[in-house]
Design a protein around this motif. Structure first.
Motif, PDB file in Angstrom:
ATOM      1  N   GLY A 121       0.786  -1.224   0.000  1.00 50.54           N
ATOM      2  CA  GLY A 121       0.000   0.000   0.000  1.00 50.54           C
ATOM      3  C   GLY A 121       0.815   1.269   0.000  1.00 50.54           C
ATOM      4  N   ALA A 122       2.116   1.173  -0.318  1.00 50.67           N
ATOM      5  CA  ALA A 122       2.940   2.378  -0.400  1.00 50.67           C
ATOM      6  C   ALA A 122       2.559   3.176  -1.643  1.00 50.67           C
ATOM      7  N   GLU A 123       2.629   4.493  -1.533  1.00 55.36           N
ATOM      8  CA  GLU A 123       2.378   5.350  -2.692  1.00 55.36           C
ATOM      9  C   GLU A 123       3.497   5.132  -3.718  1.00 55.36           C
ATOM     10  N   MET A 124       3.116   4.914  -4.979  1.00 56.57           N
ATOM     11  CA  MET A 124       4.077   4.669  -6.049  1.00 56.57           C
ATOM     12  C   MET A 124       3.913   5.735  -7.129  1.00 56.57           C
ATOM     13  N   ALA A 125       4.979   5.974  -7.880  1.00 59.95           N
ATOM     14  CA  ALA A 125       4.917   6.951  -8.966  1.00 59.95           C
ATOM     15  C   ALA A 125       5.883   6.536 -10.070  1.00 59.95           C
ATOM     16  N   TYR A 126       5.517   6.875 -11.298  1.00 61.42           N
ATOM     17  CA  TYR A 126       6.388   6.589 -12.437  1.00 61.42           C
ATOM     18  C   TYR A 126       7.347   7.755 -12.615  1.00 61.42           C
ATOM     19  N   ILE A 127       8.639   7.491 -12.395  1.00 58.32           N
ATOM     20  CA  ILE A 127       9.675   8.516 -12.515  1.00 58.32           C
ATOM     21  C   ILE A 127      10.759   7.974 -13.444  1.00 58.32           C
ATOM     22  N   PRO A 128      10.762   8.374 -14.711  1.00 51.86           N
ATOM     23  CA  PRO A 128      11.715   7.819 -15.686  1.00 51.86           C
ATOM     24  C   PRO A 128      13.168   7.937 -15.254  1.00 51.86           C
ATOM     25  N   GLU A 129      13.516   9.046 -14.588  1.00 46.74           N
ATOM     26  CA  GLU A 129      14.910   9.247 -14.183  1.00 46.74           C
ATOM     27  C   GLU A 129      15.386   8.189 -13.190  1.00 46.74           C
ATOM     28  N   LEU A 130      14.444   7.558 -12.492  1.00 46.87           N
ATOM     29  CA  LEU A 130      14.791   6.525 -11.511  1.00 46.87           C
ATOM     30  C   LEU A 130      14.543   5.119 -12.048  1.00 46.87           C
ATOM     31  N   GLY A 131      14.116   5.021 -13.292  1.00 46.72           N
ATOM     32  CA  GLY A 131      14.008   3.713 -13.925  1.00 46.72           C
ATOM     33  C   GLY A 131      12.612   3.160 -14.088  1.00 46.72           C
ATOM     34  N   GLY A 132      11.582   3.867 -13.611  1.00 45.74           N
ATOM     35  CA  GLY A 132      10.222   3.353 -13.741  1.00 45.74           C
ATOM     36  C   GLY A 132       9.390   3.675 -12.518  1.00 45.74           C
ATOM     37  N   PHE A 133       8.510   2.747 -12.133  1.00 39.18           N
ATOM     38  CA  PHE A 133       7.680   2.948 -10.948  1.00 39.18           C
ATOM     39  C   PHE A 133       8.508   2.705  -9.688  1.00 39.18           C
ATOM     40  N   VAL A 134       8.526   3.698  -8.815  1.00 35.60           N
ATOM     41  CA  VAL A 134       9.260   3.601  -7.550  1.00 35.60           C
ATOM     42  C   VAL A 134       8.357   4.083  -6.424  1.00 35.60           C
ATOM     43  N   PRO A 135       8.644   3.660  -5.191  1.00 36.31           N
ATOM     44  CA  PRO A 135       7.867   4.161  -4.058  1.00 36.31           C
ATOM     45  C   PRO A 135       8.282   5.583  -3.717  1.00 36.31           C
ATOM     46  N   LEU A 136       7.360   6.343  -3.177  1.00 37.96           N
ATOM     47  CA  LEU A 136       7.706   7.662  -2.661  1.00 37.96           C
ATOM     48  C   LEU A 136       8.301   7.478  -1.270  1.00 37.96           C
ATOM     49  N   TYR A 137       9.477   8.063  -1.049  1.00 36.49           N
ATOM     50  CA  TYR A 137      10.140   7.914   0.248  1.00 36.49           C
ATOM     51  C   TYR A 137      10.834   9.217   0.618  1.00 36.49           C
ATOM     52  N   ASP A 138      11.059   9.399   1.919  1.00 33.09           N
ATOM     53  CA  ASP A 138      11.666  10.636   2.392  1.00 33.09           C
ATOM     54  C   ASP A 138      13.178  10.473   2.550  1.00 33.09           C
ATOM     55  N   GLU A 139      13.815  11.472   3.163  1.00 35.51           N
ATOM     56  CA  GLU A 139      15.277  11.452   3.309  1.00 35.51           C
ATOM     57  C   GLU A 139      15.769  10.290   4.157  1.00 35.51           C
ATOM     58  N   SER A 140      14.904   9.750   4.999  1.00 35.89           N
ATOM     59  CA  SER A 140      15.289   8.620   5.844  1.00 35.89           C
ATOM     60  C   SER A 140      15.073   7.283   5.149  1.00 35.89           C
ATOM     61  N   MET A 141      14.601   7.313   3.894  1.00 36.55           N
ATOM     62  CA  MET A 141      14.303   6.131   3.087  1.00 36.55           C
ATOM     63  C   MET A 141      13.008   5.444   3.519  1.00 36.55           C
ATOM     64  N   GLU A 142      12.188   6.130   4.319  1.00 42.85           N
ATOM     65  CA  GLU A 142      10.904   5.557   4.724  1.00 42.85           C
ATOM     66  C   GLU A 142       9.841   5.918   3.694  1.00 42.85           C
ATOM     67  N   THR A 143       9.044   4.940   3.314  1.00 36.98           N
ATOM     68  CA  THR A 143       7.987   5.158   2.337  1.00 36.98           C
ATOM     69  C   THR A 143       6.776   5.799   3.003  1.00 36.98           C
ATOM     70  N   THR A 144       5.734   6.027   2.205  1.00 36.22           N
ATOM     71  CA  THR A 144       4.498   6.576   2.759  1.00 36.22           C
ATOM     72  C   THR A 144       3.755   5.546   3.598  1.00 36.22           C
ATOM     73  N   LYS A 145       4.214   4.299   3.561  1.00 37.58           N
ATOM     74  CA  LYS A 145       3.668   3.258   4.432  1.00 37.58           C
ATOM     75  C   LYS A 145       4.540   3.208   5.674  1.00 37.58           C
ATOM     76  N   LYS A 146       4.002   3.661   6.790  1.00 38.57           N
ATOM     77  CA  LYS A 146       4.803   3.808   8.004  1.00 38.57           C
ATOM     78  C   LYS A 146       5.494   2.500   8.370  1.00 38.57           C
ATOM     79  N   GLY A 147       6.803   2.599   8.645  1.00 43.79           N
ATOM     80  CA  GLY A 147       7.570   1.437   9.056  1.00 43.79           C
ATOM     81  C   GLY A 147       8.164   0.638   7.922  1.00 43.79           C
ATOM     82  N   VAL A 148       7.924   1.052   6.673  1.00 42.08           N
ATOM     83  CA  VAL A 148       8.489   0.345   5.516  1.00 42.08           C
ATOM     84  C   VAL A 148       9.560   1.235   4.893  1.00 42.08           C
ATOM     85  N   PHE A 149      10.799   0.762   4.929  1.00 37.03           N
ATOM     86  CA  PHE A 149      11.940   1.496   4.397  1.00 37.03           C
ATOM     87  C   PHE A 149      12.443   0.794   3.132  1.00 37.03           C
TER      88      PHE A 149
END
Length: 247
Positions: A121-149
């Protein structure tokens, strides 16, 4: 081949001179498969010189500014035509070379495998510069799904050294979220790893990655504005069970 121990064929044309194309070419040779050539559309080899030199010493030509024009055969591949490219990435008539191969291997890029993150259930987005669909994550590498890095190719296609540094950042952040790392130690280690990542991402290749990360972080802020960031399962009891996802 590496998993099942089955040779894909007797003679291979490798498309792409990145590290994977070069390393797999060497592995094919070790398995007794002839590698007719490595073809690269760019004017320079994409992988490390150490890998390119190793297969060149074994007699494999690396044909830069070339691409495949066609593969032919009846029941299976019997050969392939490659030709040289001009400055406009157009094939040059008269430069065709006929290579007798029964396998054409495409080593032209990687794609993040984020299936587990979709399911989580992590938020995902298509970002070509990163290779395709990737999860959205912050500076700590944590995704929008709390506790999932996340770390590694699932967070964006980069070099192995960058993936390892990002993995340390994700591990450090997960440990801190569990109360296992004092704030002072966390700040010091976080800054050290951030500095390492900055150095690894310097240069033209890193500029593309940083552009993708900036785009992704803007999306994270948008999600936070909508109040959806770091959501928990409805039945979450507040237990500190952390998860990390890597390449």
């Amino acid at each position: 081949m590496n998993v099942h121990g089955v040779r894909p064929g007797d003679s291979v044309l490798m498309i792409g001179s990145g590290n994977i194309g070069l390393i797999v070419s060497y592995q094919l040779l070790q398995a007794g498969v002839r590698v007719a050539a490595v073809v690269e559309a760019m004017p320079t080899i994409g992988g490390y010189a150490v890998h390119a030199s190793k297969i060149r010493r074994l007699g494999i030509p690396i044909m830069t500014r070339h691409t495949i024009k066609e593969a032919y055969g009846k029941e299976q591949v019997e050969g392939a035509i490659v030709w040289e490219l001009d400055d406009n990435w157009t094939g040059i008539p008269g430069t065709e070379k006929d290579l007798k191969v029964d396998v054409v291997c495409l080593a032209t890029g990687l794609t993040p495998l984020g299936e587990l993150l979709w399911q989580a259930g992590a938020e995902m987005a298509y970002i070509p510069e990163l290779g395709g669909f990737v999860p959205l994550y912050d500076e700590s590498m944590e995704t929008t799904k709390k506790g999932v890095f996340v770390a590694g190719d699932v967070a964006g296609i980069e070099e192995a050294s960058t993936a390892m540094a990002a993995g340390r950042m994700a591990g450090l952040s997960a440990a801190r979220s569990l109360g296992k790392v004092p704030d002072a130690d966390y700040a010091r280690l976080r800054d050290e790893i951030a500095g390492e990542l900055e150095g690894l991402r310097s240069g033209p290749a890193g500029a593309k990655i940083l552009s993708g990360i900036a785009k992704m972080r803007a999306m994270v802020r948008s999600v936070e504005t909508r109040g959806l960031a770091k959501t928990s399962d409805p039945g979450d009891t507040g237990s500190k069970s952390e998860k990390a996802v890597g390449a």
